[in-house]
Every structure is written in C-alpha cells, then in structure tokens.
Write an enzyme that holds these catalytic residues in place. Structure first.
Site, PDB file in Angstrom:
ATOM      1  N   GLU A 122       0.806  -1.227   0.000  1.00 17.62           N
ATOM      2  CA  GLU A 122       0.000   0.000   0.000  1.00 17.62           C
ATOM      3  C   GLU A 122       0.835   1.271   0.000  1.00 17.62           C
ATOM      4  O   GLU A 122       0.845   2.037   0.986  1.00 17.62           O
ATOM      5  CB  GLU A 122      -0.980  -0.012   1.181  1.00 17.62           C
ATOM      6  CG  GLU A 122      -1.922  -1.197   1.144  1.00 17.62           C
ATOM      7  CD  GLU A 122      -3.000  -1.162   2.229  1.00 17.62           C
ATOM      8  OE1 GLU A 122      -2.903  -0.340   3.150  1.00 17.62           O
ATOM      9  OE2 GLU A 122      -3.938  -1.975   2.138  1.00 17.62           O
TER      10      GLU A 122
ATOM     11  N   GLU B  45      -5.716  -8.295  -0.033  1.00 11.45           N
ATOM     12  CA  GLU B  45      -6.420  -7.949   1.213  1.00 11.45           C
ATOM     13  C   GLU B  45      -7.847  -7.577   0.899  1.00 11.45           C
ATOM     14  O   GLU B  45      -8.121  -6.836  -0.062  1.00 11.45           O
ATOM     15  CB  GLU B  45      -5.797  -6.728   1.921  1.00 11.45           C
ATOM     16  CG  GLU B  45      -4.544  -7.015   2.680  1.00 11.45           C
ATOM     17  CD  GLU B  45      -4.007  -5.780   3.403  1.00 11.45           C
ATOM     18  OE1 GLU B  45      -4.807  -4.911   3.820  1.00 11.45           O
ATOM     19  OE2 GLU B  45      -2.791  -5.699   3.539  1.00 11.45           O
TER      20      GLU B  45
HETATM   21  O1  IFM Z   1      -4.665  -3.337   8.844  1.00 11.41           O
HETATM   22  C1  IFM Z   1      -4.524  -2.760   7.598  1.00 11.41           C
HETATM   23  C2  IFM Z   1      -3.328  -3.343   6.867  1.00 11.41           C
HETATM   24  O2  IFM Z   1      -2.149  -3.191   7.598  1.00 11.41           O
HETATM   25  C3  IFM Z   1      -3.132  -2.673   5.542  1.00 11.41           C
HETATM   26  N1  IFM Z   1      -4.371  -2.660   4.776  1.00 11.41           N
HETATM   27  C4  IFM Z   1      -5.560  -2.236   5.432  1.00 11.41           C
HETATM   28  C5  IFM Z   1      -5.748  -2.976   6.733  1.00 11.41           C
HETATM   29  C6  IFM Z   1      -7.049  -2.524   7.421  1.00 11.41           C
HETATM   30  O3  IFM Z   1      -7.007  -1.162   7.683  1.00 11.41           O
END
Ligand code: IFM
Length: 441
Positions: free
Chosen positions: A167, A352
């Site tokens: 990210e 994710e």
């Molecule tokens: O917990 C985070 C993760 O570290 C990175 N992506 C989003 C998740 C939820 O906010």
C-alpha cells in the site's frame, strides 16, 4: 458462505493475510525501534497510545496460528518480514535472531502445506532511517534494496511470491500529507518525495530480486473505487483527481512509467529533481499484481485549501466498524479495470479484503454474520471478475486474526479469529467456520 471452492479454478489460491508489526510482538527477539514505536509514543496519534510491542505475540505463538490457517483449509499465507527485526538500525549489523525467526516461520508454513506469500515492507521503517528522512530521502531505495538482498538470501529459496511494498499510498500520502500514520507529517514536499521514492524502492527491490533469481515478484497496491457524488462537472473533476492520487499514480507508475497529470498538478513543484529518469527503474516488468480493496469513495468539489478540489460525501450503504461503506461491486470494478487498462493477463491476487466489526465473545463464541456476508459477497465479486476475463489467481482475507490496527490501536477487529488481548487466547469466529466449510466444498 454463498460460494464453494469448486466454483473457482483448481489452481485458485485462498489465503489469509497479516503483517509483522501488527501481530508479532515487536519487543521480542532483538528487533530495532520503528517509526511506529515513536509515533505511538506521542499523545493523540494512536488510540490509547497503543503500540505493537506485544500485539498477538505471534513471535512465540506462530505454530498455533499456522495450525489455524491449515485447519481452515487455506492454501497460502500472506505475511510480512519486518525490516527493523532483520536490521535493527535499518542497515549494517544483522539481527541473526530475526533471520532465524523468519526461517522457522517459513519452514512452519511449508510443513503445513501453506504457500508463503511474503511482503517485504509493511510499514516498519527503522527509526534510525526515519532519523535520516525515511521515505523523503532518496537513499531509502538502496537501503531497502540491501534489506531485500539480506532477507532473500536467507528465506528466498522457499518463498512462493514476494510483494515489495504494501500500500504505497498509505506509506506516502496517508503518512506524509494527512499525517494519520507514522511518521505523521503534513508536508507536501515530503509527500511528493515519498510518493516517488516508495516506487523507486519498489523498482530497486525488483532488480535485486530478479538478480537473486526470484521469479514471482510483484507489488501490493490499495485501491478505493472512486465515484462522483453526482453528475456535476465539479464532482467528476474531484473523482478524477482522487483517482489520480489514490489509484492511478501507483498503478501507472509501476506498469507504464508515468504519473497522471492531475496528480502532478499537485505534486509537480515539490518532486525531486530528475524524477523522470527513475521511471524505467520503477516500471520494470512484474510477475503479478496485488490488489487490496476495502471500500468506495464518493467525491464532490471542495474549495478547502490543500484539498486539490477534492471533497468527500457520505454514502448511504451499510458500513463497517471503520466507517467504510460496504461495496463489493467496487472490487469487481477494480479487478476488471486492472486487467482491461493496465496488466492484461498478468496474474492478479486480491491480497487484502475484509471488515472490522466490534466482535464480542458471548457464551464462548463470536457470532459475526456481517463478516460472513462481507467475505462471501467480495469473493463472489472476484468470481464475477474472473468470468469477465480478469486473471485473478488468489484471494487473501484480511486478517487471519484481530491485531494492531495502526492508529486505531487494538480497537478495530478484522480477524477471522478473535484475540483476547489480555490472555492472548485465540478463538475462531463464526466467519472462520463458515469460510472453512466453503473451502471444503
Ligand atoms: O490493517 C490494515 C493493513 O495493515 C493494511 N491494509 C488495510 C488494513 C485494514 O485497515
């Protein structure tokens, strides 16, 4: 769940994801200080001033956690290797305990038939490098390259896939412009540099990985599906600018070697000199793309100084504990857009997707029907994207277990497995059981 494993191609991977600082317990095993330790120590940055010193104590309890992954029927585990655990000062002396730990962890995955999906950077900038400017310092690319070499030399022979950075929008914009994450800056010059250097570090790591013979290398980008709040020209322009800064900067940088003009209009005067010369390094070929997706944004025109003309509007969809609207179609849109406009047939993994919920243990169980629907609907959106031509090869639920949710401390629970942060006892939720049944079908 409204799907079965048999609805997906035979080689499709189901997994769960975590990240080092959020679960390991950073105080164990000789890890060095990170900018999250110092950010959390200043009042007002993190709920209750909580940090990752203990977290879920995965550092000691990893066999139990890997057993949970195996028992659920997952094929793969997305984890991250902490830079500050391997190199406590960010460079120089290696912490052998840290390397030994990741060595054991990867062997533990293989013993359980889980494919290791490694993330190299999930936000633990070593404090010693933060002192030198961290992501705002161009040298971060070579520091990160050196870390990549060291960890890959130790565990690379057993890794299925490596993502360089998790990210980059959060690493750069959320952390240097909005100030919500470490290092908590609100500075456009630092932001412009971090936006560029984070991708330069990705490119540097890709070169190092390729030189080390690693064959399945990519990056994990987060996407928010951007929609104009209405049909006005102002809302459409706001959506375009949001999309340029949040989404297009990163995917167009790594696949095309360009940055969108709407974002350069904001950052251009603050970019490091000669940034154009780095674009070939940034856009070298990748083997896969990771897509993190949680929600959509509704955009409208704003006159607020520093907003770039971008304002947000509250939508009326149901929300998660984070306040994020639940919008599975945005995942479908993102996956098909990636295939159509950017990566063609390159494998995509949903690296994710998940929801936070204020889960409670009642009568020895956690009943989380909203999470069952959330996961199910997003997995079905993924299947629809595959049917419409996107080469999606995997889906990783965020997260295996409740953990340190950064500025929200331990308040927001994303896990399939409940963690009692006093006793550290793990308790699979109803969503874990539902996913397990779907994967067995
Ligand atoms: O917990 C985070 C993760 O570290 C990175 N992506 C989003 C998740 C939820 O906010």
């Amino acid at each position: 769940m409204k799907f079965s494993r048999s609805d997906f191609p035979a080689d499709f991977l189901f997994g769960a994801a975590t990240a080092a600082y959020q679960i390991e317990g950073h105080k164990f095993g000789g890890a060095g200080s990170t900018h999250w330790d110092t950010f959390a120590a200043a009042p007002g940055n993190v709920v209750r001033g909580e940090n990752g010193a203990l977290a879920c104590d995965h550092y000691h309890r990893w066999p139990e956690d890997l057993d949970l992954l195996k028992e659920a029927g997952f094929d793969a585990y997305r984890f991250s290797t902490s830079w500050a655990r391997v190199l406590p000062e960010g460079r120089g002396t290696v912490n052998q305990q840290g390397l030994d730990y990741y060595d054991r962890l990867v062997d533990g995955m293989l013993e359980r038939g889980l494919k290791p999906f490694q993330t190299l950077y999930h936000w633990e900038m070593p404090s010693a490098l933060a002192d030198l400017g961290g992501w705002a310092n161009r040298d971060v690319a070579s520091w990160f390259g050196d870390f990549t070499d060291i960890i890959t030399a130790r565990i690379g022979d057993r890794i299925s896939a490596i993502g360089t950075i998790n990210e980059p929008w959060c690493v750069a914009y959320l952390s240097h412009y909005l100030g919500h994450h470490a290092p908590g800056l609100r500075d456009i010059r630092a932001t412009a540099r971090a936006m560029h250097h984070v991708l330069l570090a990705h490119g540097e790591a890709m070169g190092r990985l390729r030189a080390a013979g690693m064959k399945n290398n990519g990056i994990v980008l987060n996407f928010t599906h951007a929609e104009p709040a209405d049909d006005s020209a102002g809302s459409r322009a706001a959506a375009d600018t949001f999309d340029a800064v949040f989404n297009r900067w990163f995917i167009e940088g790594v696949t095309g070697g360009t940055y969108p003009q709407a974002a350069l209009d904001l950052f251009g005067p603050h970019m490091p000199a000669g940034w154009q010369d780095d674009m070939a390094t940034i856009s070298q070929p990748m083997d896969w793309l990771g897509v993190n997706y949680y929600t959509r944004a509704l955009l409208t025109h704003s006159d607020a100084p520093g907003s770039g003309g971008v304002g947000t509007v509250e939508g009326d969809l149901p929300r998660t504990q984070m306040g994020w609207e639940i919008y599975p179609d945005g995942l479908y849109q993102t996956l098909t857009r990636m295939a159509r406009d950017y990566v063609g047939d390159l494998p995509i993994h949903v690296t994710e997707n998940g929801m936070a919920r204020p889960d409670l243990v009642e009568n020895g169980a956690v009943y989380d029907p909203e999470r069952i629907d959330f996961a199910s609907d997003h997995i079905l959106a993924t299947r629809r994207a595959i049917a419409d031509g996107a080469n999606v090869k995997g889906f990783f639920y965020w997260s295996l277990m409740d953990n340190y949710e950064w500025a929200f401390g331990y308040e927001k629970r994303f896990g399939l497995v409940h963690v009692d942060f006093d006793s550290l006892k793990r308790l699979p939720k109803a969503s874990y059981t539902a996913l397990k049944s779907a994967l067995a079908r």
